[in-house]
Design a protein around this motif. Structure first.
Motif, PDB file in Angstrom:
ATOM      1  N   ARG A  54       0.874  -1.190   0.422  1.00  0.00           N
ATOM      2  CA  ARG A  54       0.011  -0.466   0.106  1.00  0.00           C
ATOM      3  C   ARG A  54       0.927   1.176   0.068  1.00  0.00           C
ATOM      4  O   ARG A  54       1.919   1.529   0.425  1.00  0.00           O
ATOM      5  N   ALA A  55       0.229   2.357  -1.130  1.00  0.00           N
ATOM      6  CA  ALA A  55       1.149   3.496  -1.185  1.00  0.00           C
ATOM      7  C   ALA A  55       0.713   4.677   0.342  1.00  0.00           C
ATOM      8  O   ALA A  55      -0.757   4.523  -0.002  1.00  0.00           O
ATOM      9  N   SER A  56       1.287   5.633   1.208  1.00  0.00           N
ATOM     10  CA  SER A  56       0.464   6.622   1.104  1.00  0.00           C
ATOM     11  C   SER A  56      -0.227   7.714   0.589  1.00  0.00           C
ATOM     12  O   SER A  56      -0.780   8.257   0.997  1.00  0.00           O
ATOM     13  N   VAL A  68       0.513   6.482  -6.266  1.00  0.00           N
ATOM     14  CA  VAL A  68       1.841   6.364  -7.391  1.00  0.00           C
ATOM     15  C   VAL A  68       1.647   5.891  -8.617  1.00  0.00           C
ATOM     16  O   VAL A  68       2.247   5.366  -9.590  1.00  0.00           O
ATOM     17  N   SER A  69       0.370   5.320  -9.316  1.00  0.00           N
ATOM     18  CA  SER A  69      -0.291   5.372 -10.974  1.00  0.00           C
ATOM     19  C   SER A  69       0.405   3.983 -11.192  1.00  0.00           C
ATOM     20  O   SER A  69      -0.445   3.285  -9.282  1.00  0.00           O
ATOM     21  N   SER A  70       0.496   3.099 -12.114  1.00  0.00           N
ATOM     22  CA  SER A  70       0.627   2.081 -11.661  1.00  0.00           C
ATOM     23  C   SER A  70       2.132   1.940 -11.102  1.00  0.00           C
ATOM     24  O   SER A  70       3.300   1.033 -11.998  1.00  0.00           O
ATOM     25  N   ASN A  71       3.568   3.034 -11.259  1.00  0.00           N
ATOM     26  CA  ASN A  71       4.324   3.070 -10.994  1.00  0.00           C
ATOM     27  C   ASN A  71       4.849   1.961  -9.769  1.00  0.00           C
ATOM     28  O   ASN A  71       6.391   2.399  -8.842  1.00  0.00           O
ATOM     29  N   TYR A 112       6.945  -5.362 -13.084  1.00  0.00           N
ATOM     30  CA  TYR A 112       7.337  -3.609 -12.836  1.00  0.00           C
ATOM     31  C   TYR A 112       6.071  -2.947 -14.119  1.00  0.00           C
ATOM     32  O   TYR A 112       5.372  -3.682 -14.271  1.00  0.00           O
ATOM     33  N   ASP A 113       5.617  -1.708 -13.953  1.00  0.00           N
ATOM     34  CA  ASP A 113       4.437  -1.267 -14.257  1.00  0.00           C
ATOM     35  C   ASP A 113       3.494  -2.093 -13.423  1.00  0.00           C
ATOM     36  O   ASP A 113       2.412  -1.871 -14.524  1.00  0.00           O
ATOM     37  N   GLY A 129      -2.886   3.673  -8.467  1.00  0.00           N
ATOM     38  CA  GLY A 129      -2.807   3.912  -7.297  1.00  0.00           C
ATOM     39  C   GLY A 129      -2.236   3.604  -6.507  1.00  0.00           C
ATOM     40  O   GLY A 129      -0.624   3.935  -6.149  1.00  0.00           O
ATOM     41  N   THR A 130      -3.086   3.006  -4.769  1.00  0.00           N
ATOM     42  CA  THR A 130      -2.099   3.324  -3.911  1.00  0.00           C
ATOM     43  C   THR A 130      -2.714   1.605  -3.602  1.00  0.00           C
ATOM     44  O   THR A 130      -1.761   1.337  -2.589  1.00  0.00           O
TER      45      THR A 130
END
Lengths: 106, 122
Positions: free
Chosen positions: A24-26, A29-32, A49-50, A68-69
């Motif tokens: 999970r991202a805070s 981060v899109s699909s990066n 990746y991606d 996203g997240t």
């Protein structure tokens, strides 16, 4: 700074089982997003990746999803060589890694 | 076959400096970005900075600005990471890694060196 949180910290699994790891991202981060596998004493190996593209030579039992997240790495049928620590890394901003999930033998 | 070959383990005293090398092929040197990432014992990864050798563009993580220097030797296709004012918290395995891009924006790391253990101890 984008904080990456992986869960669970440790997963005890039997060979042949399906495994799902979360990252999970805070913030978005899109699909990066990339996933890596690291075995003791070795450098990491790029798996995905991606968010969902398998790297060269990676078996089809590894798959990634999400955007996203919320992201997931799935191993469809765990093999003995898959016991390792798995890390996610975002590259939407300066690179930050998650704390890792250790997949151990049950 | 893509290879990134790093220099050997180092033991340094607090306050000193260390310089780690990463030798790559000419193709990698001229067509990719090279990044340095470290991993403290039993810990996760920390991005330190990267360089695009083809154009000389360098970026450092804010945390390491002023204490870390990335340089290259074009004649030997070698990238160097120098860390100064070493402290015990700098004890880690230092990895060079290739980013599959020539753009300054961050990317994923598709190939890694074998790692160099730097131990800071008095």
């Amino acid at each position: 700074e984008i904080v990456m949180t992986q869960s669970p910290a440790t997963l005890s699994v039997s060979p042949g089982e399906r495994v799902t790891l979360s990252c999970r991202a805070s913030q978005s981060v899109s699909s990066n997003l990339a996933w890596y596998q690291q075995k003791p004493g070795q450098a990491p190996r790029l798996l995905i990746y991606d968010a969902s593209t398998r790297a060269t030579g990676i078996p089809a039992r590894f798959s990634g999803s999400g955007s996203g997240t919320e992201f997931t790495l799935t191993i469809s049928s765990l093999q003995s060589e898959d016991f390792a620590v798995y890390y996610c890394q975002q590259y939407n901003d300066w690179p930050f890694f998650g704390g890792g999930t250790k997949v151990e033998i049950k | 076959q893509v290879q990134l070959v790093q220099s050997g383990a180092e033991v340094k005293e607090p306050g000193s400096s260390v310089k780690v090398s990463c030798k790559v092929s000419g193709d990698t040197f001229n067509n990719y970005k090279i990044t340095w990432v470290r991993q403290a014992p039993g810990q996760g990864f920390e991005w330190m900075g990267g360089i695009i050798p083809a154009v000389g563009a360098i970026h450092y993580a804010q945390k390491f600005q002023g204490r870390v220097t990335i340089t290259t030797d074009e004649s030997t296709f070698t990238i160097y990471l120098e860390v100064s004012s070493l402290r015990s918290e700098d004890t880690a395995v230092y990895y060079c890694a290739r980013e599959d891009t020539l753009m300054p924006a961050p990317y994923y790391f598709d190939y890694w060196g074998q790692g160099t253990l730097v131990t800071v101890s008095s």
